[in-house]
Scaffold this motif. Structure first.
Motif, PDB file in Angstrom:
ATOM      1  N   SER A 104       0.698  -1.135   0.086  1.00 18.50           N
ATOM      2  CA  SER A 104       0.036   0.018   0.017  1.00 18.50           C
ATOM      3  C   SER A 104       0.860   1.285   0.079  1.00 18.50           C
ATOM      4  O   SER A 104       1.701   1.226   0.778  1.00 18.50           O
ATOM      5  CB  SER A 104      -0.902   0.123   1.174  1.00 18.50           C
ATOM      6  OG  SER A 104      -1.452   1.096   1.266  1.00 18.50           O
ATOM      7  N   PHE A 105       0.349   2.221  -0.753  1.00 14.72           N
ATOM      8  CA  PHE A 105       1.066   3.551  -0.870  1.00 14.72           C
ATOM      9  C   PHE A 105       0.950   4.473   0.562  1.00 14.72           C
ATOM     10  O   PHE A 105       1.931   5.054   0.919  1.00 14.72           O
ATOM     11  CB  PHE A 105       0.478   4.313  -1.707  1.00 14.72           C
ATOM     12  CG  PHE A 105       0.666   5.832  -1.654  1.00 14.72           C
ATOM     13  CD1 PHE A 105       1.787   6.294  -2.288  1.00 14.72           C
ATOM     14  CD2 PHE A 105      -0.045   6.871  -1.325  1.00 14.72           C
ATOM     15  CE1 PHE A 105       2.411   7.726  -1.993  1.00 14.72           C
ATOM     16  CE2 PHE A 105       0.337   8.206  -1.033  1.00 14.72           C
ATOM     17  CZ  PHE A 105       1.192   8.526  -1.479  1.00 14.72           C
ATOM     18  N   THR A 108       4.229   3.573   2.452  1.00 14.81           N
ATOM     19  CA  THR A 108       5.554   4.246   2.039  1.00 14.81           C
ATOM     20  C   THR A 108       6.111   5.146   2.874  1.00 14.81           C
ATOM     21  O   THR A 108       5.358   5.672   3.798  1.00 14.81           O
ATOM     22  CB  THR A 108       5.328   4.523   0.635  1.00 14.81           C
ATOM     23  OG1 THR A 108       4.430   5.654   0.496  1.00 14.81           O
ATOM     24  CG2 THR A 108       4.986   3.598  -0.286  1.00 14.81           C
ATOM     25  N   TYR A 112       8.759   8.878  -0.482  1.00 17.45           N
ATOM     26  CA  TYR A 112       8.102   8.251  -1.328  1.00 17.45           C
ATOM     27  C   TYR A 112       7.667   9.213  -2.724  1.00 17.45           C
ATOM     28  O   TYR A 112       7.799   8.640  -3.727  1.00 17.45           O
ATOM     29  CB  TYR A 112       7.448   7.056  -1.009  1.00 17.45           C
ATOM     30  CG  TYR A 112       7.113   6.042  -2.181  1.00 17.45           C
ATOM     31  CD1 TYR A 112       8.048   4.874  -2.570  1.00 17.45           C
ATOM     32  CD2 TYR A 112       6.207   5.845  -2.807  1.00 17.45           C
ATOM     33  CE1 TYR A 112       8.062   4.088  -3.389  1.00 17.45           C
ATOM     34  CE2 TYR A 112       5.811   4.964  -4.084  1.00 17.45           C
ATOM     35  CZ  TYR A 112       6.800   4.118  -4.297  1.00 17.45           C
ATOM     36  OH  TYR A 112       6.586   3.226  -5.336  1.00 17.45           O
ATOM     37  N   LEU A 116       8.381   8.645  -6.650  1.00 17.18           N
ATOM     38  CA  LEU A 116       7.230   8.508  -7.604  1.00 17.18           C
ATOM     39  C   LEU A 116       7.054   9.475  -8.632  1.00 17.18           C
ATOM     40  O   LEU A 116       6.952   9.105  -9.656  1.00 17.18           O
ATOM     41  CB  LEU A 116       6.002   8.195  -6.807  1.00 17.18           C
ATOM     42  CG  LEU A 116       4.795   7.956  -7.778  1.00 17.18           C
ATOM     43  CD1 LEU A 116       4.747   6.758  -8.303  1.00 17.18           C
ATOM     44  CD2 LEU A 116       3.175   8.105  -7.026  1.00 17.18           C
ATOM     45  N   LEU A 139      -2.527  12.134  -3.978  1.00 12.53           N
ATOM     46  CA  LEU A 139      -1.502  11.130  -3.202  1.00 12.53           C
ATOM     47  C   LEU A 139      -0.954  11.970  -1.950  1.00 12.53           C
ATOM     48  O   LEU A 139      -1.076  11.081  -0.801  1.00 12.53           O
ATOM     49  CB  LEU A 139      -0.694  10.429  -3.959  1.00 12.53           C
ATOM     50  CG  LEU A 139      -1.132   9.796  -5.164  1.00 12.53           C
ATOM     51  CD1 LEU A 139       0.167   9.003  -5.923  1.00 12.53           C
ATOM     52  CD2 LEU A 139      -1.851   8.347  -4.636  1.00 12.53           C
ATOM     53  N   LYS A 143      -2.019  10.622   1.863  1.00 13.07           N
ATOM     54  CA  LYS A 143      -1.011  10.267   2.875  1.00 13.07           C
ATOM     55  C   LYS A 143      -1.019  11.178   4.151  1.00 13.07           C
ATOM     56  O   LYS A 143      -1.040  10.669   5.348  1.00 13.07           O
ATOM     57  CB  LYS A 143       0.382  10.396   2.445  1.00 13.07           C
ATOM     58  CG  LYS A 143       1.619  10.022   3.476  1.00 13.07           C
ATOM     59  CD  LYS A 143       1.689   8.513   3.671  1.00 13.07           C
ATOM     60  CE  LYS A 143       2.435   7.771   2.332  1.00 13.07           C
ATOM     61  NZ  LYS A 143       3.602   8.109   2.381  1.00 13.07           N
ATOM     62  N   GLU A 191      12.888   1.760   1.368  1.00 13.86           N
ATOM     63  CA  GLU A 191      11.363   1.456   1.447  1.00 13.86           C
ATOM     64  C   GLU A 191      10.913   0.128   2.211  1.00 13.86           C
ATOM     65  O   GLU A 191      10.152   0.202   3.031  1.00 13.86           O
ATOM     66  CB  GLU A 191      10.419   1.344   0.049  1.00 13.86           C
ATOM     67  CG  GLU A 191      10.446   2.880  -0.557  1.00 13.86           C
ATOM     68  CD  GLU A 191       9.887   3.980   0.112  1.00 13.86           C
ATOM     69  OE1 GLU A 191       8.833   3.687   0.763  1.00 13.86           O
ATOM     70  OE2 GLU A 191      10.507   5.026   0.243  1.00 13.86           O
ATOM     71  N   LEU A 239       1.620   1.987  -8.202  1.00 12.98           N
ATOM     72  CA  LEU A 239       2.237   3.379  -7.654  1.00 12.98           C
ATOM     73  C   LEU A 239       3.908   2.871  -7.286  1.00 12.98           C
ATOM     74  O   LEU A 239       4.540   3.258  -6.343  1.00 12.98           O
ATOM     75  CB  LEU A 239       1.707   3.938  -6.592  1.00 12.98           C
ATOM     76  CG  LEU A 239       0.358   4.371  -6.752  1.00 12.98           C
ATOM     77  CD1 LEU A 239      -0.578   5.157  -5.474  1.00 12.98           C
ATOM     78  CD2 LEU A 239       0.383   5.506  -7.821  1.00 12.98           C
ATOM     79  N   GLY A 240       4.176   1.370  -7.443  1.00 13.54           N
ATOM     80  CA  GLY A 240       5.348   0.920  -7.332  1.00 13.54           C
ATOM     81  C   GLY A 240       6.386   1.142  -8.302  1.00 13.54           C
ATOM     82  O   GLY A 240       6.220   1.896  -9.302  1.00 13.54           O
ATOM     83  N   PRO A 243       5.504   2.286 -12.475  1.00 15.77           N
ATOM     84  CA  PRO A 243       4.229   2.812 -12.284  1.00 15.77           C
ATOM     85  C   PRO A 243       3.236   2.892 -13.264  1.00 15.77           C
ATOM     86  O   PRO A 243       3.822   3.387 -14.386  1.00 15.77           O
ATOM     87  CB  PRO A 243       4.310   3.860 -11.443  1.00 15.77           C
ATOM     88  CG  PRO A 243       5.544   4.682 -12.176  1.00 15.77           C
ATOM     89  CD  PRO A 243       6.463   3.357 -12.367  1.00 15.77           C
TER      90      PRO A 243
END
Length: 290
Positions: A104-105, A108, A112, A116, A139, A143, A191, A239-240, A243
């Motif tokens: 999951s973002f 991170t 991160y 990204l 995003l 977060k 990460e 999102l890894g 992406p």
């Protein structure tokens, strides 16, 4: 007039998400509907009076009237609209069951988003810079909101996905120089170390388990509010490493049958997953391999 037990606030939230997905500004919608921009913002707050307005909005936003009302599945063909809808659902959830690739973002590190942005910039996706900026802004809001509201997030992570993440590194494409590749692999390692720290500290109360079993290729997240399921989100966006925020169709549904089957799958995988010290040892062993 619209009457009955209708969740006006949820309709407004969907309107905003679909508007963002359509790359429309509030003034664009206002001009098309021949209303003021302030009226558009009121609609997105759930201040809806005429059903005809929703029908016109559905046509403009390339969705169905039923989807706006929340009685049909919501579909999003771009990342920005879907991520905004995720933000909205996360804001009102008390529990979330999450499976994303590689994880999951929300788990991170604070750095991160910068990584990204770098990966998106070097990816082969052809996308307007303003869209990138919108996605990163949403995003960032997600977060920040997560750390402030602290919903309990139960995260199921595939060891295979972590291994690929470490092997490829934080890259937007596979044609970068060997030197850059080494740097990006180090960023991926950081990460995973951050993930280990979260398990050790139980920071913000995430519950994390690592499964070595085969796991679905599609990511999903189940949202609960005070013990009751409210929505299931399924996403093709990543999102890894490598992406993808533009290609695919994400969906959100409140179907009890869909939620039940995904929760059953989640629970089955969770039961045999590594947790706590076992999960930490598994991640550290994986880091040693790379």
């Amino acid at each position: 007039m619209i009457t009955g037990t209708i969740d006006y606030c949820a309709i407004g939230q969907r309107l905003r998400a679909y508007r963002i997905a359509a790359s429309l500004k509030a003034e664009d919608v206002a001009k098309n509907l021949k209303i003021s921009r302030a009226a558009v913002y009121r609609l997105e707050k759930g201040e809806i009076v005429k059903i005809e307005t929703l029908e016109r909005l559905a046509s403009l936003l390339n969705t169905s009237f039923a989807s706006l009302l929340g009685i049909d599945t919501e579909y999003y063909s771009s990342g920005e609209g879907f991520f905004e809808r995720m933000r909205q659902l996360e804001e009102q959830s008390t529990h979330i069951y999450s499976h994303f690739d590689p994880f999951s973002f929300l788990l991170t590190s604070p750095n991160y988003l910068n990584h990204l942005a770098m990966m998106l910039a070097e990816s082969s996706e052809s996308i307007d810079p303003q869209k990138y900026a919108m996605i990163l802004s949403i995003l960032r809001h997600r977060k920040t909101q997560f750390y402030q509201s602290i919903p309990k997030v139960i995260n199921l992570i595939s060891l295979r996905n972590v291994e690929r993440f470490l092997h490829i590194g934080l890259v937007g494409n596979l044609t970068i120089s060997p030197g850059k590749k080494s740097e990006r692999m180090l960023l991926a390692r950081k990460e995973v170390y951050h993930l280990i720290e979260l398990i050790e500290q139980q920071s913000y109360a995430p519950t994390i388990a690592i499964t070595q079993e085969a796991i679905p290729s599609i990511a999903f997240q189940i949202f609960y509010q005070n013990g009751e399921p409210i929505s299931l989100a399924m996403s093709p966006f990543r999102l890894g490493e490598l992406p993808n925020v533009t290609t695919g169709i994400a969906s959100i549904t409140s179907s009890h049958d869909a939620i039940k089957h995904h929760r059953s799958l989640f629970d089955k995988l969770w039961q045999n997953s590594a947790k706590d010290e076992h999960a930490i040892d598994l991640l550290k062993t994986t880091l040693d391999k790379f």
